[in-house]
Write a protein that holds these residues in place. Structure first.
Motif, PDB file in Angstrom:
ATOM      1  N   LYS A 175       0.818  -1.216   0.000  1.00  0.00           N
ATOM      2  CA  LYS A 175       0.000   0.000   0.000  1.00  0.00           C
ATOM      3  C   LYS A 175       0.854   1.270   0.000  1.00  0.00           C
ATOM      4  N   ASN A 176       2.121   1.143   0.361  1.00  0.00           N
ATOM      5  CA  ASN A 176       2.988   2.320   0.454  1.00  0.00           C
ATOM      6  C   ASN A 176       4.181   2.233  -0.499  1.00  0.00           C
ATOM      7  N   ILE A 177       4.038   1.430  -1.536  1.00  0.00           N
ATOM      8  CA  ILE A 177       5.176   1.155  -2.408  1.00  0.00           C
ATOM      9  C   ILE A 177       5.675   2.406  -3.121  1.00  0.00           C
ATOM     10  N   GLU A 178       4.782   3.341  -3.409  1.00  0.00           N
ATOM     11  CA  GLU A 178       5.231   4.554  -4.105  1.00  0.00           C
ATOM     12  C   GLU A 178       6.149   5.399  -3.217  1.00  0.00           C
ATOM     13  N   ILE A 179       5.819   5.451  -1.922  1.00  0.00           N
ATOM     14  CA  ILE A 179       6.702   6.156  -0.984  1.00  0.00           C
ATOM     15  C   ILE A 179       8.008   5.396  -0.819  1.00  0.00           C
ATOM     16  N   LEU A 180       7.906   4.070  -0.744  1.00  0.00           N
ATOM     17  CA  LEU A 180       9.080   3.242  -0.504  1.00  0.00           C
ATOM     18  C   LEU A 180      10.023   3.190  -1.702  1.00  0.00           C
ATOM     19  N   GLN A 181       9.562   3.654  -2.864  1.00  0.00           N
ATOM     20  CA  GLN A 181      10.462   3.746  -4.017  1.00  0.00           C
ATOM     21  C   GLN A 181      11.640   4.675  -3.732  1.00  0.00           C
ATOM     22  N   ASN A 182      11.433   5.574  -2.784  1.00  0.00           N
ATOM     23  CA  ASN A 182      12.515   6.487  -2.414  1.00  0.00           C
ATOM     24  C   ASN A 182      13.675   5.775  -1.736  1.00  0.00           C
ATOM     25  N   LEU A 183      13.495   4.487  -1.422  1.00  0.00           N
ATOM     26  CA  LEU A 183      14.580   3.704  -0.838  1.00  0.00           C
ATOM     27  C   LEU A 183      15.605   3.290  -1.884  1.00  0.00           C
ATOM     28  N   GLN A 184      15.296   3.513  -3.146  1.00  0.00           N
ATOM     29  CA  GLN A 184      16.291   3.276  -4.189  1.00  0.00           C
ATOM     30  C   GLN A 184      17.417   4.301  -4.017  1.00  0.00           C
ATOM     31  N   GLU A 185      18.642   3.832  -4.071  1.00  0.00           N
ATOM     32  CA  GLU A 185      19.779   4.697  -3.751  1.00  0.00           C
ATOM     33  C   GLU A 185      19.863   5.922  -4.651  1.00  0.00           C
ATOM     34  N   GLU A 186      19.467   5.761  -5.925  1.00  0.00           N
ATOM     35  CA  GLU A 186      19.548   6.903  -6.830  1.00  0.00           C
ATOM     36  C   GLU A 186      18.558   8.001  -6.461  1.00  0.00           C
ATOM     37  N   LYS A 187      17.506   7.658  -5.710  1.00  0.00           N
ATOM     38  CA  LYS A 187      16.547   8.656  -5.223  1.00  0.00           C
ATOM     39  C   LYS A 187      16.894   9.090  -3.799  1.00  0.00           C
ATOM     40  N   TRP A 188      17.292   8.119  -2.979  1.00  0.00           N
ATOM     41  CA  TRP A 188      17.593   8.378  -1.572  1.00  0.00           C
ATOM     42  C   TRP A 188      18.676   9.445  -1.410  1.00  0.00           C
ATOM     43  N   THR A 189      19.673   9.409  -2.268  1.00  0.00           N
ATOM     44  CA  THR A 189      20.807  10.323  -2.180  1.00  0.00           C
ATOM     45  C   THR A 189      20.386  11.784  -2.249  1.00  0.00           C
ATOM     46  N   TYR A 190      19.332  12.062  -2.996  1.00  0.00           N
ATOM     47  CA  TYR A 190      18.927  13.448  -3.236  1.00  0.00           C
ATOM     48  C   TYR A 190      17.823  13.930  -2.289  1.00  0.00           C
ATOM     49  N   LEU A 191      17.415  13.100  -1.346  1.00  0.00           N
ATOM     50  CA  LEU A 191      16.407  13.513  -0.377  1.00  0.00           C
ATOM     51  C   LEU A 191      17.056  14.321   0.742  1.00  0.00           C
ATOM     52  N   SER A 192      16.302  15.271   1.297  1.00  0.00           N
ATOM     53  CA  SER A 192      16.778  15.991   2.477  1.00  0.00           C
ATOM     54  C   SER A 192      16.637  15.080   3.693  1.00  0.00           C
ATOM     55  N   VAL A 193      17.205  15.483   4.809  1.00  0.00           N
ATOM     56  CA  VAL A 193      17.097  14.680   6.037  1.00  0.00           C
ATOM     57  C   VAL A 193      15.634  14.509   6.433  1.00  0.00           C
ATOM     58  N   ASP A 194      14.853  15.581   6.369  1.00  0.00           N
ATOM     59  CA  ASP A 194      13.433  15.508   6.726  1.00  0.00           C
ATOM     60  C   ASP A 194      12.683  14.552   5.811  1.00  0.00           C
ATOM     61  N   GLU A 195      13.000  14.571   4.529  1.00  0.00           N
ATOM     62  CA  GLU A 195      12.329  13.676   3.572  1.00  0.00           C
ATOM     63  C   GLU A 195      12.705  12.218   3.840  1.00  0.00           C
ATOM     64  N   LYS A 196      13.955  11.984   4.188  1.00  0.00           N
ATOM     65  CA  LYS A 196      14.384  10.618   4.519  1.00  0.00           C
ATOM     66  C   LYS A 196      13.672  10.112   5.768  1.00  0.00           C
ATOM     67  N   VAL A 197      13.556  10.979   6.772  1.00  0.00           N
ATOM     68  CA  VAL A 197      12.878  10.591   8.013  1.00  0.00           C
ATOM     69  C   VAL A 197      11.409  10.267   7.732  1.00  0.00           C
ATOM     70  N   ALA A 198      10.774  10.999   6.814  1.00  0.00           N
ATOM     71  CA  ALA A 198       9.376  10.729   6.461  1.00  0.00           C
ATOM     72  C   ALA A 198       9.238   9.334   5.848  1.00  0.00           C
ATOM     73  N   VAL A 199      10.200   8.934   5.025  1.00  0.00           N
ATOM     74  CA  VAL A 199      10.177   7.591   4.435  1.00  0.00           C
ATOM     75  C   VAL A 199      10.383   6.540   5.523  1.00  0.00           C
ATOM     76  N   LEU A 200      11.319   6.796   6.427  1.00  0.00           N
ATOM     77  CA  LEU A 200      11.594   5.846   7.513  1.00  0.00           C
ATOM     78  C   LEU A 200      10.421   5.759   8.485  1.00  0.00           C
ATOM     79  N   GLN A 201       9.663   6.849   8.632  1.00  0.00           N
ATOM     80  CA  GLN A 201       8.455   6.808   9.455  1.00  0.00           C
ATOM     81  C   GLN A 201       7.430   5.858   8.838  1.00  0.00           C
ATOM     82  N   THR A 202       7.340   5.865   7.514  1.00  0.00           N
ATOM     83  CA  THR A 202       6.452   4.927   6.822  1.00  0.00           C
ATOM     84  C   THR A 202       6.891   3.492   7.089  1.00  0.00           C
ATOM     85  N   VAL A 203       8.188   3.254   7.062  1.00  0.00           N
ATOM     86  CA  VAL A 203       8.718   1.913   7.372  1.00  0.00           C
ATOM     87  C   VAL A 203       8.339   1.515   8.796  1.00  0.00           C
ATOM     88  N   ALA A 204       8.465   2.437   9.739  1.00  0.00           N
ATOM     89  CA  ALA A 204       8.122   2.151  11.134  1.00  0.00           C
ATOM     90  C   ALA A 204       6.636   1.834  11.284  1.00  0.00           C
TER      91      ALA A 204
END
Length: 343
Positions: A175-204
């Protein structure tokens, strides 16, 4: 507030007193080292910034603006400048919002000042004084708003049941696969700290659902020691992940840390159920792990004390095993989804 309210000697003494007091509180509450710099280098940078901005502030207030408000503005602006450098990656979005609020006002006031008649030096001093005042007031207002927000949030939480879940039934990987796509390294690298934390909150949230916890989990970034990637506080149901890990490590490494700490939340829940069970039920096989976890939590060995003993604890071994499998699950499903949608 405006004009000379103090003698020159009194102004200097008050400035020194408040510098000592403010430094004590700043070092206790907000200070952190600058990225890629040692503690000594960061201390020198802090003192240097305070010296520079204090000297500028004093030079523009010493003749005609010797008052408590001037001292407040000088102290606030000095610490604000260091804080921006130290926390920019950590609070990038909030800093940008603050700058967007401050700079236009300072710019307009500067234009108005320079349109008046008078010497260049007078206009420059007045413009700098306005900049100090606006910045100090904006920072003070931000602190007040943040403090009030936390206050009302805490009051609201008093009305919530301790067992109220903080996740929903649709908190799954699918259900959250579109958000979790940001876990791809080519996308993850360009996220801000706040954006990364938002993705990790979804994982939690997903992990809390999969593990069947009776409460949600909150992910926060924290400045942890160099040997600690994450921590879990069961009283607050909060996972803290190292700022350095979020900034410099890969996405899957961060996912692994969140899943590791989420499993600790599950272990605490097992211990809670075990403690609440009737005595004649505690011998059941389902409580064998809970008994081990309970004993280890009561006599917990931290990695800084004895790293080998820390790693050999059942609660840590089981959390590592779970986190590794979970990380592979996220990796496989994100890769499968990406591959299918790119075909």
């Amino acid at each position: 507030m405006i004009g000379n309210k103090m003698k020159k000697s009194e102004y200097v003494v008050d400035m020194l007193i408040w510098s000592v007091i403010s430094m004590f509180y700043y070092k206790s509450l907000l200070f952190r080292t600058l990225d890629d710099y040692s503690l000594v280098q960061s201390d020198l940078a802090l003192w240097g910034i305070i010296a520079i901005f204090s000297a500028i502030g004093i030079s523009i207030t010493f003749e005609k603006q010797r008052n408590s408000f001037s001292i407040f503005c000088i102290e606030t602006v000095s610490y604000f400048c260091y804080t921006v450098l130290a926390y920019y990656d950590y609070r990038h979005d909030q800093v940008i919002i603050l700058f967007k609020a401050i700079f236009p006002i300072i710019g307009v006031l500067t234009i108005l000042v320079f349109r008046r008649k008078g010497s260049f030096s007078f206009k420059l001093r007045q413009s700098l004084l306005n900049a100090y005042r606006i910045t100090a007031m904006a920072v003070a207002l931000s602190v007040i708003l943040i403090g009030c927000g936390l206050l009302f949030k805490d009051k609201a939480n008093l009305n919530m049941s301790d067992t109220q879940c903080g996740y929903a039934s649709d908190d799954t990987i699918a259900k959250n696969i579109e958000i979790l796509q940001n876990l791809q390294e080519e996308k993850w690298t360009y996220l801000s700290v706040d954006e990364k934390v938002a993705v990790l909150q979804t994982v939690a949230n997903i992990e809390a659902h999969y593990l069947g916890l009776s409460h949600g989990l909150t992910v926060k970034v924290a400045v942890l020691d160099s040997y600690t990637l994450g921590t879990y506080n069961d009283r607050k149901h909060r996972i803290q992940i190292s700022l350095d890990e979020v900034k410099y490590y890969g996405a899957l490494k961060c996912v692994k840390t969140v899943c590791h700490e989420a499993y600790h939340a599950y272990e605490y829940q097992l211990v809670q159920v075990y403690d609440e069970a009737a005595d004649d039920m505690k011998a059941l096989c389902i409580f064998r792990d809970a008994k081990k976890y309970k004993s280890e939590f009561e006599n917990y060995i931290h990695g800084s004390e004895d790293y080998d003993a820390y790693c050999e604890q059942s609660c840590e071994e089981d959390a590592r095993d779970y986190a590794y499998d979970a990380m592979l699950d996220y990796k496989e499903k994100v890769y499968s989804y990406t591959t299918i949608n790119n075909e």
